[in-house]
Write an enzyme that holds these catalytic residues in place. Sequence first.
Site, mmCIF file in Angstrom:
data_model
loop_
_atom_site.group_PDB
_atom_site.id
_atom_site.type_symbol
_atom_site.label_atom_id
_atom_site.label_comp_id
_atom_site.label_asym_id
_atom_site.label_seq_id
_atom_site.Cartn_x
_atom_site.Cartn_y
_atom_site.Cartn_z
ATOM 1 N N SER A 39 0.799 -1.228 0.000
ATOM 2 C CA SER A 39 0.000 0.000 0.000
ATOM 3 C C SER A 39 0.836 1.284 0.000
ATOM 4 C CB SER A 39 -0.914 0.003 1.221
ATOM 5 O OG SER A 39 -0.159 -0.183 2.398
ATOM 6 N N ASP A 317 -3.565 7.474 8.269
ATOM 7 C CA ASP A 317 -4.356 6.528 9.065
ATOM 8 C C ASP A 317 -3.444 5.729 9.988
ATOM 9 O OD1 ASP A 317 -3.153 4.580 7.506
ATOM 10 O OD2 ASP A 317 -4.923 4.141 6.300
ATOM 11 N N HIS A 320 -0.455 4.406 7.390
ATOM 12 C CA HIS A 320 -0.004 5.081 6.171
ATOM 13 C C HIS A 320 0.255 6.573 6.367
ATOM 14 C CE1 HIS A 320 -2.614 1.664 4.762
ATOM 15 N NE2 HIS A 320 -1.465 1.389 4.184
#
Length: 343
Positions: A39, A317, A320
């Site tokens: 990610s 978050d 991330h």
Amino acid sequence: MEKESHFFIVCFCLFICFKTIATEAHAHGFTKLFVFGDSYVDTGNRNFSARSWNQPYGITLPGKPAGHYSNGRVFSDYIASWMGIRSPTPYRWRKMENTSLEYGMNFAFGGTGVFDTLVSAPNMTIQIDLFQRQLQKKLYTKVDLNSSIALVSLAGNDYTAYLARNGTTEGLSAFTKSMIKQLGLNLQRIQGLGVRKIAVMNIQPLGCLPSETISDLYKNCSTSGNSVALFHNQVLEKTVEKLNNKSKESVFVILNMYKAFLSALKKQASQPGTLKFKDPLRPCCEAVSTGYKCGNTEHGKRMYVVCNNPNSTFFWDDVHPSQAGWRAVYLALKSSAYSLALM
Ligand SMILES: *[C@@H]1O[C@H](CO)[C@@H](O)[C@H](O)[C@H]1NC(C)=O
Ligand SMILES: *[C@@H]1O[C@H](CO)[C@@H](O)[C@H](O)[C@H]1NC(C)=O
Ligand SMILES: *[C@@H]1O[C@H](CO)[C@@H](O)[C@H](O)[C@H]1NC(C)=O
Ligand SMILES: *[C@@H]1O[C@H](CO)[C@@H](O)[C@H](O)[C@H]1NC(C)=O
Ligand SMILES: *[C@@H]1O[C@H](CO)[C@@H](O)[C@H](O)[C@H]1NC(C)=O
Ligand SMILES: *[C@@H]1O[C@H](CO)[C@@H](O)[C@H](O)[C@H]1NC(C)=O
Ligand SMILES: *[C@@H]1O[C@H](CO)[C@@H](O)[C@H](O)[C@H]1NC(C)=O
Ligand SMILES: CC(=O)N[C@H]1CO[C@H](CO)[C@@H](O)[C@@H]1O
């Protein structure tokens, strides 16, 4: 039907918004970027069930969810910008009209690892298989690859999966070694396919992630988490050095994310033109309680809260960085002597 139209609108927005990031033309002589990873570098390969396609992801850029695990850009977008090219198209969209394959391709899937993780999406081996298949189709030539960079971001989810399956950090150093052994084999495979430079991101200070510091109200990084990362990076460095010793010129470069994260988190207002993150370990998007994550809803109700200005936090978050966070990491890397080896 509804999904489909959503898909096209999102693609169009991505095309417009991420197009603007390319500023300098082929700034460093590299023309294509191939991305393998998770990610931190995925720009939309996961399907719509992933949280990267849910509100409030993409809230800053392009203003709606766009498959990026951030409020806007992720790290691979900044590397493309550094190269002076557009962010390469995600593998999943390679056949879309108006998708240019000219800048390379992104094979990264959020949640994945070197080994299989808790997310059933292509691991690193499969991602390289997908790349190899594009080469067999002659989408990219040997000459193309000789002016290409591969960016590799993997291992974080391998640790998450290990801890989830095993419950403790016992046996973790053996796991680190076997994972990096596999990673090394994979890196050699990418090299064997003809890519000129391979930039390997080492692991960020795991103990500083909001998921780790939440129990401490985001005050201090966890030293045990960071020591797992430091050990990982030590083993990785040795493995990569060995690979470079085997090749005529240095093909592999480590991007020191550990150092860059810490440096970005510590940025002081006294340095003009740089960002200062006030409560640096606190993320912008927080779940309302344990058991939920940023982006989760229940019966249509949001189970998270978003800060007023996502540009003011390093983290977006629980794991991330925000777009501003990634930008700060990128600037820290750019100013460090070590990353110059890429040029
Ligand atoms: C990667 O995924 C494939 C397909 O699921 C699996 O067969 C393979 O064992 C995995 N590789 C590693 C190194 O875990
Ligand atoms: C979406 O991706 C996940 C993870 O790769 C997979 O488990 C799921 O089946 C996919 N869902 C759809 C609708 O394709
Ligand atoms: C790749 O490019 C470099 C520098 O331009 C050149 O020296 C080298 O011969 C090229 N290698 C191949 C395999 O084309
Ligand atoms: C869990 O820990 C034990 C003891 O260290 C180790 O033998 C085992 O391989 C670990 N499990 C996994 C899934 O790695
Ligand atoms: C945690 O952070 C606070 C404030 O930043 C500091 O005073 C304290 O010494 C730290 N505690 C530990 C255990 O590092
Ligand atoms: C790589 O080569 C250098 C110089 O020849 C040597 O000092 C170093 O020990 C080698 N590193 C590894 C990991 O083999
Ligand atoms: C956040 O940063 C982006 C990009 O730098 C900018 O376009 C946007 O206006 C900023 N938003 C706020 C609320 O400051
Ligand atoms: C935004 C954009 O570039 N749109 C182009 C998509 O492709 C069609 C046909 O190839 C062009 O006519 C559009 O201009």
